[in-house]
Design an enzyme around this catalytic site. Structure first.
Site, short mmCIF file in Angstrom:
data_model
loop_
_atom_site.label_atom_id
_atom_site.label_comp_id
_atom_site.label_asym_id
_atom_site.label_seq_id
_atom_site.Cartn_x
_atom_site.Cartn_y
_atom_site.Cartn_z
N ASP A 19 0.85 -1.20 0.00
CA ASP A 19 0.00 0.00 0.00
C ASP A 19 0.89 1.25 0.00
O ASP A 19 2.06 1.18 0.37
CB ASP A 19 -0.96 0.03 1.20
CG ASP A 19 -0.25 0.15 2.55
OD1 ASP A 19 0.79 -0.50 2.74
OD2 ASP A 19 -0.74 0.91 3.43
N GLU A 23 0.03 -0.85 5.90
CA GLU A 23 1.11 -0.26 6.71
C GLU A 23 0.89 1.23 6.88
O GLU A 23 1.09 1.78 7.97
CB GLU A 23 2.48 -0.54 6.08
CG GLU A 23 3.65 -0.33 7.03
CD GLU A 23 4.10 1.12 7.19
OE1 GLU A 23 4.72 1.44 8.22
OE2 GLU A 23 3.83 1.95 6.31
N1 BES Z 1 8.68 3.17 5.51
C1 BES Z 1 8.07 4.09 6.40
C2 BES Z 1 8.84 4.25 7.70
C3 BES Z 1 10.25 4.73 7.60
C4 BES Z 1 10.63 5.66 6.66
C5 BES Z 1 11.18 4.27 8.48
C6 BES Z 1 11.94 6.10 6.58
C7 BES Z 1 12.48 4.71 8.43
C8 BES Z 1 12.86 5.62 7.45
C9 BES Z 1 6.65 3.65 6.69
O1 BES Z 1 5.98 3.30 5.52
C10 BES Z 1 5.91 4.80 7.28
O2 BES Z 1 5.70 5.76 6.59
N2 BES Z 1 5.49 4.71 8.53
C11 BES Z 1 4.69 5.73 9.13
C12 BES Z 1 3.94 5.21 10.30
C13 BES Z 1 2.65 4.51 9.96
C14 BES Z 1 1.95 4.08 11.22
C15 BES Z 1 1.75 5.34 9.11
C16 BES Z 1 5.56 6.85 9.61
O3 BES Z 1 6.74 6.64 9.97
O4 BES Z 1 5.06 7.96 9.63
MN MN Z 2 7.08 2.06 4.34
MN MN Z 3 5.33 5.20 4.53
#
Ligand code: BES
Ligand code: MN
Ligand code: MN
Length: 457
Positions: free
Chosen positions: A88, A152
């Site tokens: 996604d 995710e």
């Molecule tokens: N891949 C990201 C997280 C990430 C990005 C980790 C860059 C380390 C470096 C993930 O898809 C993401 O965006 N996570 C969200 C949290 C989620 C609960 C929506 C975030 O970190 O904001």
């Molecule tokens: Mn991600």
């Molecule tokens: Mn992300």
């Protein structure tokens, strides 16, 4: 491994064109308008898993978007790697800031531009292609299980239950994830931690309806002004967060640990220039790397209220709202911090207004060990394909399910990401270097090889 190299060289153009096809599917999990596309994307991932050589694979429906699961078990005596990723993507807006359409992937200057190019289609697809390389050359060092979810970006709402319900099926020796970034291709790095998250929404209500700002303004509290005052008070003059108890459980790092974090290459001037800011900002007493890696933070993600249409309308709005998130570090609990925020925000509300505070999704921070056989296998894989020892870093982002891999399945995770911080994930013109994509496909099989070797296989 010569066979791997040859297979990759012969199929690299197809690998790339398959990724571009995947990027054409607008699998935006947050917007119900795209529900059909999300499910079409799950089907596409399923087809890729089967084509890559999985013995079995299926689309597993959930209350929300489906999870795609597949496995190739070559020998029960070999260790098993559980690969996790997500198909996604974040919403693409604001659309007008994209150079080319978010779901019309284009390659410019060696970079693939599309929503999801880096986060996470480009990165999770490297694992499917690495699996193909190992399977088609009959050289699988480990058994592989692959779990690619579709929620995710909306908090992995249904994946926790999937883990609970499939403990036996998901048995493995380690979880391998590519959904994080590296410092650069010259300075390969491995994230050894992720921050947690608590995400809140607040609503401040003043008068029972929008009012004429001349007739009532100055005599009735304006909820937009009050909300701004309340938000401003959440940081003090040193940019510490003012919520009582917020820092109580924060792990303070030793001087040696802080020195290690600050030894990573970081050019402050370059950083400011690239972001177009005159100065950096943040909690007093900490460097930029510490502020994003090991310190908790609080951000306003969105704020609205009153008239935002064309021209000017004189109005005193009845309501003002904001979405506020907090990044958390090990030991802080997402639920506890949400409760502290709610209690504090309700307490600081002046009697002129009513406030409503609700919690969205959250998740816990994780630290992944750097002395484990799995981390060492990842480091050795990087040395093999980059010719350099990777630098351990602490990432600022969150992947809430990683904490649950440990809690529910008892598994540690290795975060072997190949993105770059300036890949514009969640922003317009998201990109992923073609070079990084191929480098990932080249590196991942070595992880499997060295991980198996650490088991004496
Ligand atoms: N891949 C990201 C997280 C990430 C990005 C980790 C860059 C380390 C470096 C993930 O898809 C993401 O965006 N996570 C969200 C949290 C989620 C609960 C929506 C975030 O970190 O904001
Ligand atoms: Mn991600
Ligand atoms: Mn992300």
């Amino acid at each position: 491994m010569q066979a791997w190299k040859e297979y990759q060289a012969e199929n690299k153009d197809r690998f790339l064109s398959e990724l571009l096809d995947l990027l054409r599917i607008p699998s935006v999990s947050a917007d119900s308008k795209y529900k059909g596309d999300v499910s079409r994307c799950a089907d596409a991932v399923l087809a890729h898993l089967l084509a890559a050589g999985c013995d079995t694979a299926e689309v597993c429906p959930t209350q929300g978007h489906p999870i795609v699961y597949g496995e190739k078990i070559v020998d029960a005596s070999l260790p098993t790697v559980l690969v996790y990723g997500h198909y996604d993507v974040q919403p693409a807006d604001p659309l007008n800031l994209w150079t080319s359409g978010p779901f019309d992937p284009q390659i410019r200057d060696g970079k693939i531009y599309a929503r999801g190019a880096c986060d996470d289609k480009g990165q999770m697809f490297m694992h499917i292609k690495a699996l193909e390389v190992m399977a088609k050359t009959n050289s699988m060092p480990c058994n592989v299980k692959v779990m690619i979810e579709g929620e995710e970006e909306v908090g992995s709402t249904n994946l926790g239950k999937f883990l609970q319900d499939n403990k036996e099926r998901l048995k493995a020796d380690v979880v391998l994830v590519s959904d994080t970034s590296m410092i650069s291709m010259e300075h390969p790095s491995i994230e050894s931690g992720l921050r947690g998250l608590a995400y809140m929404e607040v609503e401040v209500t003043g008068p029972n309806r929008d009012l004429h700002s001349g007739v009532y303004g100055g005599a009735v509290a304006n909820p937009a002004t009050i909300l701004c005052q309340m938000i401003a008070s959440l940081h003090d003059e040193n940019n510490h967060i003012t919520i009582p108890g917020f820092y109580d459980k924060v792990d303070e790092l030793s001087a040696a640990e802080r020195a290690a974090i600050n030894s990573a290459p970081f050019d402050l001037e370059e950083y400011k220039k690239e972001l177009g800011v005159n100065e950096v900002w943040g909690e007093k007493g900490y460097t930029s790397l510490e502020r994003t890696g090991i310190r908790p933070t609080l951000e306003v993600n969105g704020i609205w209220g009153g008239y935002i249409g064309e021209g000017a309308k004189t109005v005193l709005p009845s309501k003002a709202n904001a979405k506020i998130s907090m990044r958390l570090v090990p030991n802080q609990s997402s639920d506890e911090i949400s409760d502290l925020f709610k209690a504090h925000f309700e307490k600081i509300a002046p009697s002129y207004v009513k406030v409503k505070v609700t919690a969205h999704h959250g998740g816990e921070a994780v630290v992944t060990p750097t002395d484990s056989p799995a981390y060492k296998a990842a480091a050795k894989a990087i040395v093999t394909t980059f010719g350099k020892e990777p630098i351990p870093t602490r990432g600022g982002g969150s992947i809430p399910i990683v904490a649950l891999f440990e809690k529910t399945l008892g598994l540690k995770t290795v975060l072997l990401g190949f993105g770059l911080d300036n890949d514009n994930i969640h922003s317009p013109d998201e990109k992923y270097d073609v070079f990084n994509f191929y480098k990932g496909i080249e590196t991942l099989p070595y992880f499997h090889k060295y991980f198996a070797e650490s088991f004496g296989k």
